[in-house]
Structures are given as C-alpha cells and as structure tokens.
Design a protein around this motif. Sequence first.
Motif, PDB file in Angstrom:
ATOM      1  N   SER A  97     -16.749  15.233 -34.639  1.00 31.99           N
ATOM      2  CA  SER A  97     -15.957  14.014 -34.773  1.00 31.99           C
ATOM      3  C   SER A  97     -16.503  12.975 -35.735  1.00 31.99           C
ATOM      4  N   LYS A  98     -17.709  13.131 -36.188  1.00 35.69           N
ATOM      5  CA  LYS A  98     -18.373  12.076 -36.949  1.00 35.69           C
ATOM      6  C   LYS A  98     -18.743  12.533 -38.345  1.00 35.69           C
ATOM      7  N   VAL A  99     -18.616  11.625 -39.292  1.00 33.11           N
ATOM      8  CA  VAL A  99     -19.041  11.855 -40.675  1.00 33.11           C
ATOM      9  C   VAL A  99     -20.328  11.068 -40.882  1.00 33.11           C
ATOM     10  N   SER A 100     -21.221  11.584 -41.673  1.00 39.18           N
ATOM     11  CA  SER A 100     -22.483  10.911 -41.957  1.00 39.18           C
ATOM     12  C   SER A 100     -22.242   9.505 -42.479  1.00 39.18           C
ATOM     13  N   SER A 101     -23.035   8.555 -42.019  1.00 40.40           N
ATOM     14  CA  SER A 101     -22.926   7.178 -42.493  1.00 40.40           C
ATOM     15  C   SER A 101     -23.770   6.946 -43.738  1.00 40.40           C
ATOM     16  N   VAL A 102     -24.490   7.965 -44.165  1.00 38.26           N
ATOM     17  CA  VAL A 102     -25.416   7.822 -45.286  1.00 38.26           C
ATOM     18  C   VAL A 102     -24.797   8.402 -46.553  1.00 38.26           C
ATOM     19  N   GLY A 103     -24.909   7.660 -47.634  1.00 33.15           N
ATOM     20  CA  GLY A 103     -24.286   8.034 -48.899  1.00 33.15           C
ATOM     21  C   GLY A 103     -24.775   9.317 -49.518  1.00 33.15           C
ATOM     22  N   ILE A 104     -25.926   9.828 -49.081  1.00 31.61           N
ATOM     23  CA  ILE A 104     -26.448  11.059 -49.672  1.00 31.61           C
ATOM     24  C   ILE A 104     -25.482  12.225 -49.459  1.00 31.61           C
ATOM     25  N   ASP A 105     -24.708  12.180 -48.385  1.00 37.70           N
ATOM     26  CA  ASP A 105     -23.772  13.282 -48.175  1.00 37.70           C
ATOM     27  C   ASP A 105     -22.388  12.863 -47.722  1.00 37.70           C
ATOM     28  N   ARG A 106     -22.231  11.824 -46.965  1.00 42.08           N
ATOM     29  CA  ARG A 106     -20.930  11.340 -46.494  1.00 42.08           C
ATOM     30  C   ARG A 106     -19.933  12.470 -46.203  1.00 42.08           C
ATOM     31  N   VAL A 107     -20.413  13.456 -45.507  1.00 44.20           N
ATOM     32  CA  VAL A 107     -19.575  14.586 -45.119  1.00 44.20           C
ATOM     33  C   VAL A 107     -19.730  14.787 -43.615  1.00 44.20           C
ATOM     34  N   ALA A 108     -18.918  15.659 -43.076  1.00 41.26           N
ATOM     35  CA  ALA A 108     -19.053  16.011 -41.671  1.00 41.26           C
ATOM     36  C   ALA A 108     -20.438  16.603 -41.447  1.00 41.26           C
ATOM     37  N   TRP A 109     -20.916  16.496 -40.239  1.00 39.26           N
ATOM     38  CA  TRP A 109     -22.269  16.945 -39.915  1.00 39.26           C
ATOM     39  C   TRP A 109     -22.377  18.456 -39.754  1.00 39.26           C
ATOM     40  N   GLU A 110     -21.319  19.188 -40.000  1.00 38.72           N
ATOM     41  CA  GLU A 110     -21.337  20.629 -39.767  1.00 38.72           C
ATOM     42  C   GLU A 110     -22.387  21.372 -40.588  1.00 38.72           C
ATOM     43  N   GLN A 111     -22.726  20.883 -41.778  1.00 42.84           N
ATOM     44  CA  GLN A 111     -23.744  21.556 -42.587  1.00 42.84           C
ATOM     45  C   GLN A 111     -25.149  21.239 -42.091  1.00 42.84           C
ATOM     46  N   SER A 112     -25.358  20.055 -41.543  1.00 38.91           N
ATOM     47  CA  SER A 112     -26.697  19.639 -41.122  1.00 38.91           C
ATOM     48  C   SER A 112     -27.009  19.975 -39.670  1.00 38.91           C
ATOM     49  N   ILE A 113     -25.990  20.177 -38.874  1.00 40.45           N
ATOM     50  CA  ILE A 113     -26.164  20.528 -37.465  1.00 40.45           C
ATOM     51  C   ILE A 113     -25.558  21.913 -37.291  1.00 40.45           C
ATOM     52  N   GLY A 114     -26.410  22.926 -37.264  1.00 36.63           N
ATOM     53  CA  GLY A 114     -25.961  24.306 -37.367  1.00 36.63           C
ATOM     54  C   GLY A 114     -25.763  25.019 -36.050  1.00 36.63           C
ATOM     55  N   PHE A 115     -24.548  24.939 -35.532  1.00 37.78           N
ATOM     56  CA  PHE A 115     -24.184  25.774 -34.389  1.00 37.78           C
ATOM     57  C   PHE A 115     -23.691  27.100 -34.946  1.00 37.78           C
ATOM     58  N   VAL A 116     -24.307  28.177 -34.535  1.00 40.08           N
ATOM     59  CA  VAL A 116     -23.945  29.519 -34.984  1.00 40.08           C
ATOM     60  C   VAL A 116     -23.607  30.331 -33.742  1.00 40.08           C
ATOM     61  N   GLU A 117     -22.380  30.806 -33.701  1.00 32.35           N
ATOM     62  CA  GLU A 117     -21.895  31.565 -32.548  1.00 32.35           C
ATOM     63  C   GLU A 117     -22.173  30.822 -31.244  1.00 32.35           C
ATOM     64  N   GLY A 118     -21.918  29.515 -31.259  1.00 30.05           N
ATOM     65  CA  GLY A 118     -22.032  28.699 -30.055  1.00 30.05           C
ATOM     66  C   GLY A 118     -23.427  28.189 -29.730  1.00 30.05           C
ATOM     67  N   GLU A 119     -24.437  28.614 -30.477  1.00 31.69           N
ATOM     68  CA  GLU A 119     -25.817  28.172 -30.220  1.00 31.69           C
ATOM     69  C   GLU A 119     -26.309  27.298 -31.360  1.00 31.69           C
ATOM     70  N   LEU A 120     -27.047  26.240 -31.016  1.00 33.24           N
ATOM     71  CA  LEU A 120     -27.665  25.411 -32.039  1.00 33.24           C
ATOM     72  C   LEU A 120     -28.848  26.180 -32.605  1.00 33.24           C
ATOM     73  N   ARG A 121     -28.772  26.525 -33.906  1.00 35.74           N
ATOM     74  CA  ARG A 121     -29.793  27.357 -34.526  1.00 35.74           C
ATOM     75  C   ARG A 121     -30.661  26.604 -35.533  1.00 35.74           C
ATOM     76  N   TYR A 122     -30.135  25.482 -36.078  1.00 33.58           N
ATOM     77  CA  TYR A 122     -30.908  24.709 -37.043  1.00 33.58           C
ATOM     78  C   TYR A 122     -30.338  23.296 -37.149  1.00 33.58           C
ATOM     79  N   VAL A 123     -31.161  22.405 -37.638  1.00 30.61           N
ATOM     80  CA  VAL A 123     -30.727  21.067 -38.029  1.00 30.61           C
ATOM     81  C   VAL A 123     -31.363  20.766 -39.382  1.00 30.61           C
ATOM     82  N   GLN A 124     -30.750  19.862 -40.102  1.00 34.01           N
ATOM     83  CA  GLN A 124     -31.201  19.545 -41.449  1.00 34.01           C
ATOM     84  C   GLN A 124     -31.359  18.043 -41.591  1.00 34.01           C
ATOM     85  N   VAL A 125     -32.451  17.637 -42.216  1.00 30.25           N
ATOM     86  CA  VAL A 125     -32.642  16.251 -42.641  1.00 30.25           C
ATOM     87  C   VAL A 125     -32.606  16.301 -44.157  1.00 30.25           C
ATOM     88  N   ARG A 126     -31.732  15.519 -44.732  1.00 27.58           N
ATOM     89  CA  ARG A 126     -31.600  15.517 -46.190  1.00 27.58           C
ATOM     90  C   ARG A 126     -32.213  14.238 -46.749  1.00 27.58           C
TER      91      ARG A 126
END
Length: 179
Positions: A97-126
């Motif tokens: 539901s949320k888009v990044s508030s930071v100008g570096i990406d201003r996209v949905a968090w789907e790339q940085s918060i990695g749920f794969v097949e229902g499991e959280l597998r990775y997170v990203q700090v850019r």
Amino acid sequence: EQDPGVDVWVPHKWYGVPMYDSAFDISSSASQQFLREFCQNLRETDCDEEGCKPVGKLILQTTDAVSCFIEDFDAWNGGARYEGAEFLEKLHAFRQSKVSSVGIDRVAWEQSIGFVEGELRYVQVRAKMSLLAWQGDKIKEPVLDRLQNFLDGERARAPRSMASILQMVPIDWILWRQV
C-alpha cells in the motif's frame, strides 16, 4: 561455485538461481532495531578518501540519499512495533500500500521488501554514495574499501538473522581494470 547457466561475459543478462539465507529473519525486535541503526550508521559514516570529497561522508548528506523501508514502515504504523507473524503481516500490507517517501526511488516497496512465494526472503536499503559515477580505479577503490569495511563492521554486530549483508552496485563498480 559458479552457476553453469551464467555467461561470464554478460552476467547481467541472467544472474542464475537465487540462494537465500535460511537464517534471515527480520521479524524480531533485535533485527528491526539493527536495521534502524544500520541506516543511521550508513548516513553518518565518515569518508576522507578523495572520492568522497567534498562531502566527507560515504553517503550524500541529502534527505533523499538513503531509502530505508523500516523508517517509512515505522511512520506508517504510527511508531507501533510488532514482532513475529504480526510484523510480517503488517510489513506485507505496508509493502502493498505504500510508496517510498525518499526521492532515491519513489516507487512501491516491492523491490526493496522481497516476499518470494509468501516468505520474506530479503530486504534492501538503497543509498546514494558521495562518490561520483565513472571514476577511475585510483579514486573509487579506496571508497569501495571504505564501504566494505563499513559492511564488515555492521555484519559483525548484526544478529545472526541479519548477518548476510551484501552490496549491490551499478555497472561502473564492475568496470574495473583487472590487475
């Protein structure tokens, strides 16, 4: 061992099969606190190398230089803290539901918060480094060393569930002269 399907001359075309850290778990309060501190430490890390001048820090000192989802997540939750399955449920809802508030990406968090097949597998700090793009080896190698030292220090203090810290970089890091 190298994945036999990866072409060493064009590795960006296919990275191979992802291998996830089975110990990765950000649902504990210790892991979440580590991530908050990691983001703050990243912002504050000094760098006196030529490639970091005139900033003097590893990361640019602008409000949009670090994209740390846990900070937006905390604001989205009104500062409430969760653990375990409840945290993962809230994080999944936040990601949807949320888009990044930071100008570096201003996209949905789907790339940085990695749920794969229902499991959280990775997170990203850019982050945007103070090093200008396309610098020569003599300029960027000491900065890369400084970054690696920072990551090694963070990895050493990380809870086991967060110890598989990696860096992902743009192509200009890769285009180094091989000695």
